[in-house]
Design a protein around this motif. Structure first.
Motif, PDB file in Angstrom:
ATOM      1  N   THR A  61      10.373   4.680  10.858  1.00 49.74           N
ATOM      2  CA  THR A  61       8.919   4.535  10.946  1.00 49.74           C
ATOM      3  C   THR A  61       8.355   4.536   9.536  1.00 49.74           C
ATOM      4  OG1 THR A  61       6.892   5.409  11.969  1.00 49.74           O
ATOM      5  CG2 THR A  61       8.428   7.009  11.061  1.00 49.74           C
ATOM      6  N   THR A  62       7.142   4.046   9.398  1.00 52.93           N
ATOM      7  CA  THR A  62       6.437   4.070   8.119  1.00 52.93           C
ATOM      8  C   THR A  62       5.047   4.638   8.349  1.00 52.93           C
ATOM      9  OG1 THR A  62       7.664   2.193   7.204  1.00 52.93           O
ATOM     10  CG2 THR A  62       5.542   2.709   6.198  1.00 52.93           C
ATOM     11  N   LEU A  63       4.736   5.682   7.595  1.00 47.59           N
ATOM     12  CA  LEU A  63       3.450   6.350   7.738  1.00 47.59           C
ATOM     13  C   LEU A  63       2.492   5.835   6.668  1.00 47.59           C
ATOM     14  CD1 LEU A  63       1.817   8.651   9.146  1.00 47.59           C
ATOM     15  CD2 LEU A  63       2.666  10.173   7.332  1.00 47.59           C
ATOM     16  N   ARG A  64       1.444   5.162   7.116  1.00 49.98           N
ATOM     17  CA  ARG A  64       0.397   4.682   6.217  1.00 49.98           C
ATOM     18  C   ARG A  64      -0.932   5.362   6.493  1.00 49.98           C
ATOM     19  NH1 ARG A  64       3.276  -0.068   7.460  1.00 49.98           N
ATOM     20  NH2 ARG A  64       4.266  -1.026   5.618  1.00 49.98           N
ATOM     21  N   THR A  65      -1.206   5.567   7.772  1.00 52.95           N
ATOM     22  CA  THR A  65      -2.471   6.183   8.180  1.00 52.95           C
ATOM     23  C   THR A  65      -2.201   7.228   9.253  1.00 52.95           C
ATOM     24  OG1 THR A  65      -2.883   4.548   9.939  1.00 52.95           O
ATOM     25  CG2 THR A  65      -3.710   4.019   7.728  1.00 52.95           C
ATOM     26  N   TRP A  66      -3.171   8.108   9.450  1.00 51.13           N
ATOM     27  CA  TRP A  66      -3.067   9.114  10.500  1.00 51.13           C
ATOM     28  C   TRP A  66      -4.467   9.555  10.891  1.00 51.13           C
ATOM     29  CZ3 TRP A  66      -1.708   9.699   5.440  1.00 51.13           C
ATOM     30  CH2 TRP A  66      -2.436  10.631   4.678  1.00 51.13           C
ATOM     31  N   GLU A  67      -4.573  10.126  12.073  1.00 53.93           N
ATOM     32  CA  GLU A  67      -5.852  10.609  12.582  1.00 53.93           C
ATOM     33  C   GLU A  67      -5.980  12.111  12.348  1.00 53.93           C
ATOM     34  OE1 GLU A  67      -8.298   8.800  13.983  1.00 53.93           O
ATOM     35  OE2 GLU A  67      -7.157   6.928  13.679  1.00 53.93           O
ATOM     36  N   GLU A  88      -0.271  13.441  -3.361  1.00 53.95           N
ATOM     37  CA  GLU A  88      -0.874  12.166  -3.707  1.00 53.95           C
ATOM     38  C   GLU A  88      -1.578  12.303  -5.051  1.00 53.95           C
ATOM     39  OE1 GLU A  88      -4.337   9.249  -1.903  1.00 53.95           O
ATOM     40  OE2 GLU A  88      -3.350  10.672  -0.562  1.00 53.95           O
ATOM     41  N   ARG A  89      -1.471  11.287  -5.883  1.00 53.92           N
ATOM     42  CA  ARG A  89      -2.026  11.347  -7.232  1.00 53.92           C
ATOM     43  C   ARG A  89      -3.509  11.722  -7.229  1.00 53.92           C
ATOM     44  NH1 ARG A  89      -0.963   6.401 -11.251  1.00 53.92           N
ATOM     45  NH2 ARG A  89       1.112   7.348 -11.148  1.00 53.92           N
ATOM     46  N   GLN A  90      -4.237  11.251  -6.255  1.00 51.49           N
ATOM     47  CA  GLN A  90      -5.671  11.482  -6.236  1.00 51.49           C
ATOM     48  C   GLN A  90      -6.022  12.865  -5.668  1.00 51.49           C
ATOM     49  OE1 GLN A  90      -7.817   9.351  -7.800  1.00 51.49           O
ATOM     50  NE2 GLN A  90      -9.235  11.047  -7.494  1.00 51.49           N
ATOM     51  N   GLY A 123       0.831  -1.207   0.000  1.00 48.55           N
ATOM     52  CA  GLY A 123       0.000   0.000   0.000  1.00 48.55           C
ATOM     53  C   GLY A 123       0.860   1.249   0.000  1.00 48.55           C
ATOM     54  N   SER A 124       0.324   2.338  -0.567  1.00 45.82           N
ATOM     55  CA  SER A 124       1.086   3.589  -0.611  1.00 45.82           C
ATOM     56  C   SER A 124       1.433   4.039   0.795  1.00 45.82           C
ATOM     57  CB  SER A 124       0.270   4.669  -1.323  1.00 45.82           C
ATOM     58  OG  SER A 124       0.124   4.363  -2.683  1.00 45.82           O
ATOM     59  N   SER A 125       2.693   4.355   0.985  1.00 45.14           N
ATOM     60  CA  SER A 125       3.147   4.740   2.324  1.00 45.14           C
ATOM     61  C   SER A 125       4.387   5.593   2.215  1.00 45.14           C
ATOM     62  CB  SER A 125       3.438   3.496   3.174  1.00 45.14           C
ATOM     63  OG  SER A 125       4.455   2.704   2.571  1.00 45.14           O
ATOM     64  N   LEU A 126       4.727   6.219   3.315  1.00 45.85           N
ATOM     65  CA  LEU A 126       5.912   7.071   3.409  1.00 45.85           C
ATOM     66  C   LEU A 126       6.836   6.498   4.468  1.00 45.85           C
ATOM     67  CD1 LEU A 126       7.278   9.781   2.560  1.00 45.85           C
ATOM     68  CD2 LEU A 126       6.093  10.826   4.509  1.00 45.85           C
ATOM     69  N   THR A 127       8.000   6.055   4.045  1.00 49.17           N
ATOM     70  CA  THR A 127       8.978   5.473   4.967  1.00 49.17           C
ATOM     71  C   THR A 127      10.005   6.526   5.351  1.00 49.17           C
ATOM     72  OG1 THR A 127       8.727   3.225   4.121  1.00 49.17           O
ATOM     73  CG2 THR A 127      10.797   3.741   5.242  1.00 49.17           C
ATOM     74  N   VAL A 128      10.225   6.675   6.644  1.00 46.95           N
ATOM     75  CA  VAL A 128      11.256   7.574   7.162  1.00 46.95           C
ATOM     76  C   VAL A 128      12.475   6.711   7.461  1.00 46.95           C
ATOM     77  CG1 VAL A 128      11.839   9.257   8.938  1.00 46.95           C
ATOM     78  CG2 VAL A 128       9.468   9.056   8.139  1.00 46.95           C
ATOM     79  N   PHE A 129      13.573   6.969   6.743  1.00 50.90           N
ATOM     80  CA  PHE A 129      14.729   6.079   6.757  1.00 50.90           C
ATOM     81  C   PHE A 129      15.953   6.818   7.269  1.00 50.90           C
ATOM     82  CE2 PHE A 129      18.319   3.816   4.873  1.00 50.90           C
ATOM     83  CZ  PHE A 129      17.963   2.485   5.032  1.00 50.90           C
ATOM     84  N   SER A 130      16.657   6.208   8.241  1.00 54.82           N
ATOM     85  CA  SER A 130      17.891   6.777   8.769  1.00 54.82           C
ATOM     86  C   SER A 130      19.072   6.282   7.950  1.00 54.82           C
ATOM     87  CB  SER A 130      18.076   6.377  10.238  1.00 54.82           C
ATOM     88  OG  SER A 130      19.393   6.701  10.675  1.00 54.82           O
ATOM     89  N   GLN A 131      19.781   7.209   7.321  1.00 57.28           N
ATOM     90  CA  GLN A 131      20.971   6.812   6.577  1.00 57.28           C
ATOM     91  C   GLN A 131      22.087   6.359   7.516  1.00 57.28           C
ATOM     92  OE1 GLN A 131      22.020   9.236   3.030  1.00 57.28           O
ATOM     93  NE2 GLN A 131      20.447  10.663   3.771  1.00 57.28           N
ATOM     94  N   LYS A 132      22.171   7.010   8.653  1.00 59.64           N
ATOM     95  CA  LYS A 132      23.224   6.664   9.605  1.00 59.64           C
ATOM     96  C   LYS A 132      23.065   5.244  10.119  1.00 59.64           C
ATOM     97  CE  LYS A 132      25.341   8.269  13.936  1.00 59.64           C
ATOM     98  NZ  LYS A 132      25.291   9.302  15.012  1.00 59.64           N
ATOM     99  N   GLY A 184      -9.392  15.140  12.358  1.00 63.59           N
ATOM    100  CA  GLY A 184     -10.817  15.482  12.334  1.00 63.59           C
ATOM    101  C   GLY A 184     -11.721  14.364  12.804  1.00 63.59           C
ATOM    102  N   GLY A 185     -11.210  13.551  13.699  1.00 67.25           N
ATOM    103  CA  GLY A 185     -12.030  12.486  14.257  1.00 67.25           C
ATOM    104  C   GLY A 185     -12.146  11.237  13.401  1.00 67.25           C
ATOM    105  N   LYS A 186     -11.336  11.142  12.337  1.00 71.69           N
ATOM    106  CA  LYS A 186     -11.373   9.914  11.535  1.00 71.69           C
ATOM    107  C   LYS A 186      -9.972   9.548  11.048  1.00 71.69           C
ATOM    108  CE  LYS A 186     -12.435  11.905   6.985  1.00 71.69           C
ATOM    109  NZ  LYS A 186     -13.365  11.833   5.831  1.00 71.69           N
ATOM    110  N   GLU A 187      -9.864   8.348  10.530  1.00 73.80           N
ATOM    111  CA  GLU A 187      -8.579   7.858  10.058  1.00 73.80           C
ATOM    112  C   GLU A 187      -8.415   8.174   8.564  1.00 73.80           C
ATOM    113  OE1 GLU A 187      -6.423   3.912  11.197  1.00 73.80           O
ATOM    114  OE2 GLU A 187      -7.491   3.511   9.319  1.00 73.80           O
ATOM    115  N   TRP A 188      -7.224   8.677   8.226  1.00 76.40           N
ATOM    116  CA  TRP A 188      -6.883   8.979   6.850  1.00 76.40           C
ATOM    117  C   TRP A 188      -5.741   8.070   6.402  1.00 76.40           C
ATOM    118  CZ3 TRP A 188      -8.914  13.201   3.894  1.00 76.40           C
ATOM    119  CH2 TRP A 188      -9.868  13.958   4.583  1.00 76.40           C
ATOM    120  N   LYS A 189      -5.603   7.918   5.072  1.00 80.39           N
ATOM    121  CA  LYS A 189      -4.501   7.125   4.531  1.00 80.39           C
ATOM    122  C   LYS A 189      -4.179   7.618   3.125  1.00 80.39           C
ATOM    123  CE  LYS A 189      -7.261   3.460   2.384  1.00 80.39           C
ATOM    124  NZ  LYS A 189      -7.470   1.994   2.307  1.00 80.39           N
ATOM    125  N   PHE A 190      -3.020   7.183   2.615  1.00 75.61           N
ATOM    126  CA  PHE A 190      -2.675   7.456   1.225  1.00 75.61           C
ATOM    127  C   PHE A 190      -3.462   6.476   0.354  1.00 75.61           C
ATOM    128  CE2 PHE A 190       1.328   8.623   3.507  1.00 75.61           C
ATOM    129  CZ  PHE A 190       1.279   9.984   3.240  1.00 75.61           C
TER     130      PHE A 190
END
Length: 353
Positions: A105-111, A137-139, A90-99, A113-119
Motif C-alpha cells: 500500500t502507499t499512504l498519501r492521505t488520511w482522515e 515531515e520537514r514542515q 508527491g511525498s508518500s509512505l510506501t509499505v513494501f513486502s520484501q517477501k 478530525g473530520g478532514k483530509e490530511w497529507k504529507f
C-alpha cells in the motif's frame, strides 16, 4: 618349533590389534592430518565483499514514469519496509513486502478530525517503536500512526516553526522519549505518553538540549539519529563534519532547558560531511558529501575506506543508508539517472595463512 612360532604370531596379532594409528606412527608423523593442518596456519584475516541483491525502482512499484519515484528515508519492521518517496508523485509512505517484492500500500492521505490530511513536505525520518510508527515531515510535524494498520493517532507539532517542532530533521525513540534534531541543531525531547489524540498539535516539548555548537541546517542536508549498543544516541552533524554522541540518561525532570547532553570526548570528527549512519557489529557505514559509502572499522576504531560500487551496482548519489541487520543494508540513490533503492548484502569471509 612350529608350535612356538605359532604362539608368538598369535601374541603379536593381539598386540597389533590393541594399538592405535598414533601408537604406530613415527616421531615425524605423530599428529593426525587434521591436527597438523590446524597447526600449520598462524594468522586469520577477515575480508568483506558487497553485493546488490535487489533494486527497487519506479518499475518495481508499477509507476508510470521514473520521475514519480525518488527513494529517501527507509525503515523496517520484520519483513516490511517503510519507504519514503519524495518524487513527483508527491511525498508518500510506501509499505513494501520484501517477501513478495511488491508494494502492499502507499499512504498519501488520511482522515483525521473530520478532514483530509497529507504529507505536504519531504519525509525526513521513519521510526517504528513498539506499536507505533513515527513519521517526521520537514514542515514541522512528527506524525504518529498505529501499527500495523497505520491508523492515525496524532501529530506532535502543528506545521509552524514557532510550534513545539522546529523542522525536525532527524528523530529516534529511546526509553519512551522521542528525540528530534531541530533545524537549528538543538535537541528537542518529547514524551511518548504525551503523543495522544487529545494532544493533537498541542503536545509540548518535555525538554530541549543544547546544540553544543552545531550549525543550523538551512540547506536541509540529510541528518540521522540512532541509539547504539551502549545506550547512547548517535547523531550525524553534516556541516560540522562530525558525529555527536548524546547521553539520553541525562534527560529527566531535573534537566534545565539548554543543558548539554553531548558526551563531548566521544564526538567523532570526520574528513567528510556525514549524512546517514548504519551500524553493524563489526563495521559502520555512512553516506556523505563524497557520494560514497564510507566504512568504519569498529575494532580499529577508524574510518578505513569508502566504496562507490558493489557487485551488481554503481552508486552515483547515495543519499541515505539504513541497516536492516548486520548483513543487509538499504541505500537510497537519488541521482536523476538512478532513483533506485538498493538492497546491499555484506558477505564476510576468512583467510588463513
Amino acid at each position: 618349533m612350529k608350535k612356538y612360532t605359532y604362539i608368538l604370531l598369535m601374541i603379536l596379532g593381539v598386540m597389533m590389534a590393541q594399538c592405535t594409528p598414533e601408537d604406530l606412527a613415527t616421531p615425524d608423523n605423530n599428529v593426525l592430518p587434521e591436527e597438523k593442518e590446524e597447526d600449520e596456519y598462524t594468522n586469520s584475516y577477515w575480508y568483506y565483499s558487497y553485493e546488490a541483491t535487489n533494486l527497487i525502482t519506479w518499475e518495481t512499484l508499477e509507476m508510470e514514469n521514473k520521475d514519480e519515484f525518488i527513494p529517501y528515508t527507509v525503515a523496517h519492521l520484520g519483513d516490511t519496509l517503510f519507504v519514503a518517496n519524495i518524487g513527483t508523485a508527491g511525498s508518500s509512505l510506501t509499505v513494501f513486502s520484501q517477501k513478495e517484492n511488491k508494494a502492499l500500500t502507499t499512504l498519501r492521505t488520511w482522515e483525521f478530525g473530520g478532514k483530509e490530511w497529507k504529507f505536504g513536505s519531504n519525509i525526513e525520518s521513519i521510526v517504528p517503536a513498539s506499536n507505533r510508527l513515527y513519521v517526521t515531515e520537514r514542515q514541522s510535524y512528527i506524525h504518529v500512526f498505529q501499527l500495523p494498520d497505520l491508523s492515525y493517532i496524532t501529530s506532535i507539532g502543528n506545521g509552524l516553526w514557532s510550534g513545539p517542532v522546529f523542522q525536525a530533521q532527524a528523530v529516534t525513540v529511546k526509553d519512551r522519549l522521542i528525540f528530534a534534531r531541530d533545524k537549528n541543531g538543538k535537541i528537542s525531547i518529547y514524551k511518548e505518553s504525551d503523543a495522544t489524540t487529545e494532544n493533537h498539535g498541542k503536545a509540548n516539548r518535555y525538554r530541549q538540549a543544547s546544540d553544543n555548537g552545531s550549525h543550523g541546517n538551512n540547506g536541509f542536508a540529510t541528518h540521522y539519529m540512532q541509539p547504539d549498543d551502549e545506550g547512547n544516541i548517535l547523531l550525524t552533524e553534516y556541516t560540522g563534519n562530525k558525529i555527536r554522541v548524546l547521553n539520553p540518561a541525562l534527560v529527566n525532570d531535573d534537566m534545565v532547558n539548554g543543558d548539554n547532553i553531548d558526551i563531548e570526548d566521544r564526538t567523532m570528527t570526520l574528513d567528510f560531511s556525514p549524512k546517514t549512519l548504519a551500524l553493524s557489529k563489526d563495521r559502520w557505514y555512512a553516506t556523505g558529501n563524497n557520494n560514497a559509502i564510507n566504512i568504519y572499522d569498529c575494532q580499529k576504531k577508524e574510518w578505513i575506506s569508502s566504496i562507490k560500487s558493489v557487485k551488481g551496482y554503481s552508486f552515483v548519489q547515495p543519499e541515505r543508508i539504513y541497516a536492516q541487520n548486520d548483513s543487509v543494508f538499504w541505500i537510497s540513490d537519488i541521482n536523476s539517472n538512478k532513483r533506485t533503492l538498493v538492497k546491499m548484502e555484506v558477505h564476510k569471509g576468512e583467510i588463513r595463512d
